[in-house]
Every structure is written in structure tokens, then in C-alpha cells.
Design an enzyme around this catalytic site. Structure first.
Site, short mmCIF file in Angstrom:
data_model
loop_
_atom_site.label_atom_id
_atom_site.label_comp_id
_atom_site.label_asym_id
_atom_site.label_seq_id
_atom_site.Cartn_x
_atom_site.Cartn_y
_atom_site.Cartn_z
N GLN A 1 0.82 -1.21 0.00
CA GLN A 1 0.00 0.00 0.00
C GLN A 1 0.85 1.26 0.00
OE1 GLN A 1 -2.86 -0.18 3.20
NE2 GLN A 1 -3.94 -1.88 2.29
N GLY A 2 1.69 1.38 1.05
CA GLY A 2 2.36 2.64 1.36
C GLY A 2 3.02 3.30 0.18
N GLU B 1 6.21 7.97 6.49
CA GLU B 1 5.88 6.71 7.18
C GLU B 1 6.87 6.53 8.32
OE1 GLU B 1 5.38 3.25 4.74
OE2 GLU B 1 4.14 4.32 3.30
N HIS C 1 3.84 -6.23 10.98
CA HIS C 1 3.25 -4.90 10.75
C HIS C 1 2.33 -4.60 11.92
CE1 HIS C 1 1.34 -1.48 8.88
NE2 HIS C 1 2.20 -1.55 7.89
N ARG D 1 8.86 0.55 12.71
CA ARG D 1 7.76 -0.43 12.80
C ARG D 1 7.93 -1.44 13.93
NH1 ARG D 1 6.80 -2.53 6.96
NH2 ARG D 1 5.91 -0.46 6.73
N HIS E 1 4.59 -9.69 8.41
CA HIS E 1 4.56 -8.81 7.23
C HIS E 1 5.74 -9.01 6.30
CE1 HIS E 1 3.46 -5.26 4.97
NE2 HIS E 1 4.59 -4.66 5.25
N ARG F 1 13.16 -3.73 8.67
CA ARG F 1 13.09 -2.95 7.44
C ARG F 1 12.39 -1.61 7.64
NH1 ARG F 1 9.21 -2.25 3.72
NH2 ARG F 1 7.98 -4.07 4.36
N SER G 1 10.70 -1.80 0.50
CA SER G 1 10.71 -3.12 -0.13
C SER G 1 10.43 -3.07 -1.63
CB SER G 1 9.73 -4.07 0.55
OG SER G 1 8.44 -3.57 0.48
C1 SIN Z 1 2.60 0.07 4.75
O1 SIN Z 1 2.06 0.65 3.82
O2 SIN Z 1 2.42 0.34 5.91
C2 SIN Z 1 3.52 -1.04 4.41
C3 SIN Z 1 4.61 -0.52 3.59
C4 SIN Z 1 5.80 -1.39 3.77
O3 SIN Z 1 5.69 -2.52 4.19
O4 SIN Z 1 6.89 -0.89 3.51
#
Ligand code: SIN
Length: 503
Positions: A43-44, A109, A223, A271, A332, A367, A372
Site C-alpha cells: 500500500q504505502g 511513514e 506490521h 515499525r 509482514h 526494514r 521493499s
Molecule cells: C505500509 O504501507 O504500511 C507497508 C509498507 C511497507 O511494508 O513498507
């Protein structure tokens, strides 16, 4: 049936597609896949430092998130080559979101010191990256084949010379001068993951069976915010970290903010830190989820930026615009994987790995968000360049097939890994996991699970996404990577390798 090509690339996510695309003009390539992997679910976005942003700041954020355990030379390749790969992707037709002045929209993020995440379709970046790469690949005429790779073929001189693919009831042998594993992580080795069910660690098991080393397997990233749907297993919908990047906060059952005062970046801490706090809150409160509160964000922004998350919430009857949504951590991403150099070469000649299945050290012990897709673009191209410049010679010697065994009890393996190798681990639990896995055969899931357990048992400290309650601190005596290989009975053995701090 037997076929012969120059290079077999296994996996149709961003890393596999980038590799195949990079090789299309120079080599006879076959792209093999059993599904599209995790890429379409991302998504991100894609993190990229350009313009007033400095790739070295991106490198610093990557290493801080990675708990200082990254390979800094490879991180530099990631951050410095990333913007160029992104530009090429745009030239190939990928449509990223743009601001009113036409510049790429960039968001924040967890773990990033500035807004450097570009995105597409609001929160559908992976789907757009995947679409663009697939379309570009179709124009090249690269051959594709659907099927599960069930074994590698090794020559008596120790070189990988092909693969065995299962398509329906048929097994096809494909001879090749190089095999590139781009099969993604180990999501389905856990009960609940943000990855689709086809992502199950096959690449790790194939490489181990072939005699390759895997490394950093204890660093399994959870995640913090998968949507809590009430389902206890399978693929859970992701709630992108970018929602917190826009201002959402995590709350406990009593409405108190979870991350306030826990880290200078609060809800946008790396994260691993957020996932640990969420897990600790759930344990303390005896709850199976916490809340994500995005109600301070303007509804128009939420609608425009997060259509995928809104739709997932609607499916379980919650409204992201007006109410808190239930979230919980889920597996994740695998930060470790098959040990490779910067060009994807493993320690078995003819075998390469790229993307999540590979460990180049760019993720360290955890990570950084949105690194990714970037990794797939950058290292996919690097592997393609290496194999364009120098493809191993055809090996005409005798060869033998290294087929994967079947997992007799996959659900049992998943349950064990989930119970003992989640966000919080300890020695007693890890020993129990090893005992419980012992009778479960040597299928791919059992092999992956044993590798994670062996690495997590060996590492007697906590760093990044490996957190042991019996060794809760990072200890410099463990500035070593845990390397796993299989012994003659297909059981993991570990050795330690000093972490290189060279820049
Ligand atoms: C997210 O959109 O939170 C995941 C993105 C990622 O795993 O780098």
C-alpha cells in the site's frame, strides 16, 4: 517434458518482474510464477530521496530503523540507485499520485525523517507498480509460465542448472544457466500475515536444499496495523502506515494513546518499536486488538489517499472516516533470507536471489517502511545487469534433482511458529518450538520454521524485530549475523558471522 532457457526467474512480484525486464533484451528468460506475490498488496509506496532530499539521509533512516545492523554499502546502492529506477518506472508508464503543481506527492511513514514516500492510487502503490512492470514485460515478449517450483537441479560439479515445475499434474524440467529466486518472504509460514497464501517460504526451502546459506532469519517483521477482522488466520488486510503518516494515532481499549512518550517519533517510530508497544498493550489489557484513530484527518483526505483501507474497513462494518478501527500486528516481511552479494549471487554457483527472499543486508534487523518495492526495483536491475554481463557457462555434466518434500502438517507448523516466534520470544518457548517441530518432517514450511527458530534461539539478545524477553537488550557481543544451512538430515545448523561495519 524438458525446456531450455538462459535464465529462469521465479516469482512475479516487483523483484522478479524487474529482473526479467532487465534481462529481456539480452537473454532468453522464462518468468515462472505461482501467483503475483505480495507486490500487488503493498500500500504505502516507494521511498526515494531526490531533489532537496538527500539519499544519505535516507540511508541513515534505513540504518537506524535496521537497528544499526544494515550492510551500509548495499544500503547506499539502494538509496542512490532508487530514484533512477523510479524515474524509469514512471517512463514505463507507472502513474504515481501528483500534487496540484504536477510534482510527485510524497508522504511520511514510520522511521523516515522526512516525507519521501511516493504512492499511487492513494494506497494502491503495489498494484500500480505491478501493473506497470507487467505491461512493460509483455511488450518484450519474455516467456511466462504458471506453476509451482518444486525443486532445483544441481550438476555434480555443484552448479544449479535448472528447476522442476509442477503445473497441474505435470512436472516440467527446465534447464538453465542461471536460476533467480524472487519468491518473496515467509508469510504463510505464520497463521496470520499481510501476504497472500502463495507466499510461503518456498524460495528459502529450495535454496537451503540446494546447499545455500540463509542469514538473519530471526528478523521477521510484524506490521503493527493489520485490520482486525475477527479472523485468526490467513491473509489480513493491511492498514498502511501512511495513515499514521497523515496523523492517525494508536489507542488502547481505554482511549489512551499507546505511542505517546514511548519514542520521539511516537506513532511514526520504526515499525518494530510500534509493533512491540501494540503487542505489550494487548497483553496488558487482555485484548485481541487495539484501535487506530484517524478521525482527526479530513474525510476528503482519507477518501482520496486511502481507498483500499476504506474498502477493507467497510467490509467489516467500520467507518475509517468517523470511528476508530480495530487493528492488530500480523507477520509482514522477512528482513533476512538467502545470503547474497550485491548482485544477487548466492553461495551456490548458478543460483541467485533477489527481493524479500534475499538478504543483502539492506534491512538490517528491521526494514524501514516502503523500502521493499524499492529493493525489488534496485536489486532486480542489479541482478539483471550482472547476468547480462556474465552468465554462467552451460554445464553439460551429470545432474541430480533436489525436489522439495511435502509438508505433512502445515497447520501445525504455522501454529508453532506463530506461538513461539512472534513479536515476543524467549528461550524456553523457542526450545519448545524446536521439540514440537521435530516430528513434522522436512517439507518447505517445516524447514523455514526450523530455520527461524534456530536463528532466534541462537541470538541471545534483542535488536530490531527480534525481541527476546529473556535477553531484552541489545548486546554488542551479538554484533554477529546468524547463518543457517542444512545438515545431511535437512536440519538447520547455525554459525555466527561478524557484522561488517565498513561503509
Ligand atoms: C505500509 O504501507 O504500511 C507497508 C509498507 C511497507 O511494508 O513498507
Amino acid at each position: 517434458m524438458t525446456r531450455t532457457v538462459d535464465v529462469v526467474v521465479i516469482g512475479a512480484g516487483v523483484a522478479g518482474l524487474s529482473t526479467a525486464l532487465g534481462l529481456a533484451a539480452t537473454r532468453d528468460v522464462l518468468l515462472l510464477s505461482a501467483g503475483d506475490g505480495s507486490t500487488p498488496w503493498a500500500q504505502g509506496g516507494v521511498s526515494a530521496a531526490y531533489g532537496e532530499d538527500d539519499p544519505l539521509d535516507h540511508a541513515r533512516d534505513t540504518d537506524i530503523a535496521g537497528a544499526g545492523f544494515c550492510d551500509l554499502r548495499n544500503v547506499r546502492a539502494l538509496v542512490e540507485e532508487g530514484p533512477q529506477r523510479l524515474a524509469e518506472l514512471i517512463a514505463q508508464g507507472a502513474r504515481f499520485d501528483r500534487d496540484d503543481d504536477g510534482s510527485l506527492s510524497r508522504t511520511l511513514e514510520g522511521g523516515h525523517g522526512r516525507s519521501r514516500i511516493v504512492h499511487a492510487g492513494g494506497d494502491a502503490t503495489g498494484a500500480e507498480v505491478h501493473r506497470a512492470l507487467r505491461s512493460a514485460l509483455q511488450l518484450t515478449g519474455v516467456q511466462t509460465m504458471d506453476g509451482r517450483t518444486i525443486g532445483l537441479i544441481k550438476s555434480d560439479s555443484g552448479r544449479i542448472v535448472g528447476v522442476l515445475v509442477e503445473t497441474g499434474t505435470e512436472i516440467t524440467r527446465i534447464d538453465a544457466r542461471a536460476v533467480v529466486l524472487a519468491t518473496g518472504g515467509v508469510g504463510n509460514a505464520y497463521l496470520a500475515s499481510t501476504n497472500p497464501p502463495t507466499v510461503r517460504g518456498d524460495g528459502i526451502a529450495l535454496a537451503l536444499r540446494a546447499g545455500a546459506s540463509v542469514v538473519d532469519m530471526e528478523f521477521v517483521q510484524f506490521h503493527p496495523t493489520a485490520l482486525f477482522t475477527g479472523e485468526t488466520g490467513g491473509q489480513l488486510p493491511l492498514v498502511t502506515e501512511a495513515v499514521r503518516g497523515e496523523g492517525a494515532v494508536l489507542r488502547d481499549m481505554h482511549g489512551r494513546r499507546i505511542m505517546a512518550g514511548r519514542h520521539p517519533r511516537a506513532d511514526l517510530a520504526p515499525r518494530d518499536v510500534v509493533a512491540r508497544e501494540v503487542e505489550a498493550t494487548m497483553r496488558r489489557d487482555g485484548s485481541d486488538h487495539v484501535w487506530l484513530d484517524a478521525t482527526s484527518i479530513a474525510p476528503d483526505v482519507l477518501r482520496q489517499r486511502f481507498p483500499t483501507v476504506l474498502a477493507s474497513c467497510a467490509r467489516i462494518g467500520v467507518d475509517l472516516l468517523s470511528e476508530q478501527i480495530p487493528v492488530a500486528p500480523a507477520e509482514h516481511f522477512l528482513c533476512g533470507g538467502i545470503r547474497t552479494d550485491r548482485d544477487g549471487a548466492t553461495d551456490v554457483p548458478g543460483l541467485y536471489a533477489v527481493g524479500e527472499v534475499a538478504a543483502t543486508g539492506v534491512h538490517g534487523a528491521n526494514r524501514l517502511a516502503s523500502n521493499s518495492l524499492l529493493e525489488g526495483l534496485v536489486f532486480g536491475r542489479r541482478v539483471a545487469t550482472a547476468l547480462t554481463l556474465d552468465l554462467p557457462a552451460t554445464d553439460h555434466g551429470h545432474s541430480h534433482e533436489l525436489a522439495l518434500n511435502h509438508d505433512r502438517e502445515p497447520e501445525r507448523v504455522r501454529a508453532i511458529l506463530t506461538k513461539y516466534a512472534g513479536i515476543r520470544r524467549d528461550g524456553a518457548g523457542l526450545n519448545a518450538a524446536a521439540d514440537e517441530l521435530e516430528p513434522l518432517g522436512t517439507g518447505p514450511l517445516a524447514t523455514v520454521a526450523r530455520s527461524v527458530i534456530a536463528a532466534a534461539t541462537t541470538r541471545q539478545d534483542s535488536r530490531g524485530c527480534h525481541w527476546r524477553s529473556d535477553y531484552p537488550h541489545s548486546d554488542e557481543r551479538w554484533d554477529e549475523h546468524i547463518v543457517v544451512r542444512l545438515d545431511k538430515d535437512d536440519r538447520p545448523t547455525t554459525r555466527q558471522l561478524l557484522h561488517a561495519t565498513t561503509q
